[in-house]
Scaffold this motif. Structure first.
Motif, short mmCIF file in Angstrom:
data_model
loop_
_atom_site.label_atom_id
_atom_site.label_comp_id
_atom_site.label_asym_id
_atom_site.label_seq_id
_atom_site.Cartn_x
_atom_site.Cartn_y
_atom_site.Cartn_z
N SER A 6 -4.25 -43.21 -67.62
CA SER A 6 -3.55 -42.77 -66.42
C SER A 6 -4.11 -41.44 -65.92
CB SER A 6 -2.06 -42.63 -66.72
OG SER A 6 -1.36 -42.26 -65.55
N GLY A 7 -4.39 -41.36 -64.63
CA GLY A 7 -4.91 -40.14 -64.02
C GLY A 7 -6.41 -39.95 -64.16
N GLN A 8 -7.08 -40.83 -64.87
CA GLN A 8 -8.53 -40.73 -65.06
C GLN A 8 -9.25 -41.38 -63.88
OE1 GLN A 8 -10.28 -39.70 -67.96
NE2 GLN A 8 -8.59 -39.43 -69.39
N HIS A 9 -10.34 -40.80 -63.44
CA HIS A 9 -11.21 -41.37 -62.42
C HIS A 9 -12.63 -41.05 -62.85
CE1 HIS A 9 -7.89 -42.38 -59.82
NE2 HIS A 9 -7.40 -41.18 -60.06
N LYS A 10 -13.46 -42.07 -62.97
CA LYS A 10 -14.79 -41.86 -63.54
C LYS A 10 -15.77 -42.86 -62.95
CE LYS A 10 -16.82 -41.50 -68.17
NZ LYS A 10 -17.69 -40.40 -67.82
N ASN A 11 -17.02 -42.42 -62.74
CA ASN A 11 -18.11 -43.31 -62.30
C ASN A 11 -18.90 -43.77 -63.51
OD1 ASN A 11 -17.63 -43.11 -59.54
ND2 ASN A 11 -18.85 -41.26 -59.38
N PHE A 12 -19.44 -44.98 -63.43
CA PHE A 12 -20.26 -45.55 -64.49
C PHE A 12 -21.51 -46.15 -63.87
CE2 PHE A 12 -15.80 -45.90 -65.66
CZ PHE A 12 -15.79 -45.29 -66.90
N ASP A 13 -22.64 -46.06 -64.57
CA ASP A 13 -23.89 -46.61 -64.06
C ASP A 13 -23.94 -48.13 -64.14
OD1 ASP A 13 -24.99 -44.16 -63.35
OD2 ASP A 13 -25.85 -43.85 -65.33
N SER A 14 -23.14 -48.73 -65.04
CA SER A 14 -23.15 -50.19 -65.19
C SER A 14 -21.77 -50.66 -65.62
CB SER A 14 -24.17 -50.63 -66.24
OG SER A 14 -23.76 -50.19 -67.52
N ILE A 15 -21.53 -51.95 -65.46
CA ILE A 15 -20.25 -52.51 -65.90
C ILE A 15 -20.15 -52.45 -67.43
CG2 ILE A 15 -21.05 -54.91 -65.94
CD1 ILE A 15 -17.53 -53.58 -64.99
N GLU A 16 -21.27 -52.59 -68.12
CA GLU A 16 -21.25 -52.52 -69.59
C GLU A 16 -20.80 -51.13 -70.06
OE1 GLU A 16 -23.86 -55.71 -68.22
OE2 GLU A 16 -23.95 -53.57 -67.81
N GLU A 17 -21.30 -50.10 -69.39
CA GLU A 17 -20.88 -48.73 -69.73
C GLU A 17 -19.38 -48.55 -69.47
OE1 GLU A 17 -21.59 -44.11 -68.27
OE2 GLU A 17 -22.85 -45.69 -67.43
N ALA A 18 -18.90 -49.08 -68.35
CA ALA A 18 -17.48 -48.97 -68.01
C ALA A 18 -16.61 -49.67 -69.06
CB ALA A 18 -17.22 -49.57 -66.63
N ILE A 19 -17.02 -50.86 -69.47
CA ILE A 19 -16.25 -51.63 -70.46
C ILE A 19 -16.21 -50.89 -71.80
CG2 ILE A 19 -16.29 -53.74 -71.84
CD1 ILE A 19 -17.35 -55.13 -69.23
N ARG A 20 -17.36 -50.37 -72.23
CA ARG A 20 -17.38 -49.61 -73.50
C ARG A 20 -16.44 -48.41 -73.43
NH1 ARG A 20 -22.92 -50.65 -73.12
NH2 ARG A 20 -23.26 -48.56 -72.27
N TRP A 21 -16.48 -47.69 -72.32
CA TRP A 21 -15.64 -46.50 -72.16
C TRP A 21 -14.16 -46.87 -72.17
CZ3 TRP A 21 -11.96 -44.44 -68.98
CH2 TRP A 21 -11.72 -43.07 -69.11
N VAL A 22 -13.78 -47.88 -71.42
CA VAL A 22 -12.37 -48.32 -71.40
C VAL A 22 -11.94 -48.72 -72.81
CG1 VAL A 22 -10.78 -50.10 -70.57
CG2 VAL A 22 -12.32 -48.96 -68.96
N GLY A 23 -12.78 -49.49 -73.51
CA GLY A 23 -12.45 -49.92 -74.86
C GLY A 23 -12.23 -48.76 -75.81
N ARG A 24 -13.03 -47.70 -75.67
CA ARG A 24 -12.91 -46.52 -76.55
C ARG A 24 -11.70 -45.66 -76.21
NH1 ARG A 24 -18.41 -45.86 -75.46
NH2 ARG A 24 -17.94 -44.04 -74.18
N HIS A 25 -11.24 -45.69 -74.96
CA HIS A 25 -10.20 -44.77 -74.53
C HIS A 25 -8.82 -45.40 -74.34
CE1 HIS A 25 -13.87 -42.50 -73.74
NE2 HIS A 25 -13.10 -41.45 -73.97
N THR A 26 -8.67 -46.65 -74.68
CA THR A 26 -7.34 -47.27 -74.63
C THR A 26 -6.72 -47.21 -76.02
OG1 THR A 26 -8.31 -49.46 -75.02
CG2 THR A 26 -7.88 -48.84 -72.73
N PHE A 27 -5.49 -47.62 -76.13
CA PHE A 27 -4.79 -47.59 -77.42
C PHE A 27 -5.51 -48.47 -78.42
CE2 PHE A 27 -2.79 -50.42 -74.35
CZ PHE A 27 -2.84 -51.64 -75.00
N PRO A 28 -5.50 -48.09 -79.70
CA PRO A 28 -6.21 -48.86 -80.73
C PRO A 28 -5.53 -50.17 -81.05
CG PRO A 28 -5.01 -47.05 -81.72
CD PRO A 28 -4.85 -46.91 -80.23
N GLU A 29 -6.29 -51.05 -81.65
CA GLU A 29 -5.73 -52.31 -82.14
C GLU A 29 -4.78 -52.00 -83.30
OE1 GLU A 29 -6.09 -55.42 -80.95
OE2 GLU A 29 -7.30 -54.59 -79.33
N PRO A 30 -3.68 -52.73 -83.43
CA PRO A 30 -2.75 -52.46 -84.52
C PRO A 30 -3.38 -52.82 -85.87
CG PRO A 30 -2.11 -54.45 -83.35
CD PRO A 30 -3.25 -53.82 -82.58
N ALA A 31 -3.05 -52.07 -86.91
CA ALA A 31 -3.53 -52.35 -88.26
C ALA A 31 -2.85 -53.60 -88.76
CB ALA A 31 -3.23 -51.18 -89.18
N GLN A 32 -3.60 -54.41 -89.52
CA GLN A 32 -3.00 -55.66 -90.02
C GLN A 32 -2.90 -55.65 -91.51
OE1 GLN A 32 -4.68 -59.20 -88.39
NE2 GLN A 32 -4.32 -58.49 -86.32
#
Length: 89
Positions: free
Chosen positions: A63-89
């Motif tokens: 929330s509140g983040q705005h960012k440019n990415f050179d490629s969709i792959e870069e954007a996906i990696r960044w979103v994956g790293r900065h969202t909530f983690p997967e729950p421990a099993q």
């Protein structure tokens, strides 16, 4: 449009994002059935950003983040790293 793809715990739905007349190509980014981000493909030749991607809107930890990415792959990696983690099993 509208097809869903899955990559590393994230899924994507193609969408037209109404940021300009006629809309822009975009992706809705989902994690565990929750919308976490809206990415748009930038089509601005005047600013040398054509083909790049932009975090139009983020939710939760993005929330509140705005960012440019050179490629969709870069954007996906960044979103994956900065969202909530997967729950421990």
């Amino acid at each position: 449009m509208g097809q869903t793809k899955t990559v590393s715990g994230l899924s994507f739905s193609e969408a037209r994002i109404g940021t300009v007349e006629g809309g822009e190509s975009g992706l809705l980014v989902w994690k565990r059935d929750q919308l976490v981000a809206v990415l748009t493909q930038i089509d601005e030749e005047a600013y040398s950003t054509k083909g790049k991607w932009f975090l139009e809107s983020g939710f939760g930890l993005l929330s509140g983040q705005h960012k440019n990415f050179d490629s969709i792959e870069e954007a996906i990696r960044w979103v994956g790293r900065h969202t909530f983690p997967e729950p421990a099993q």
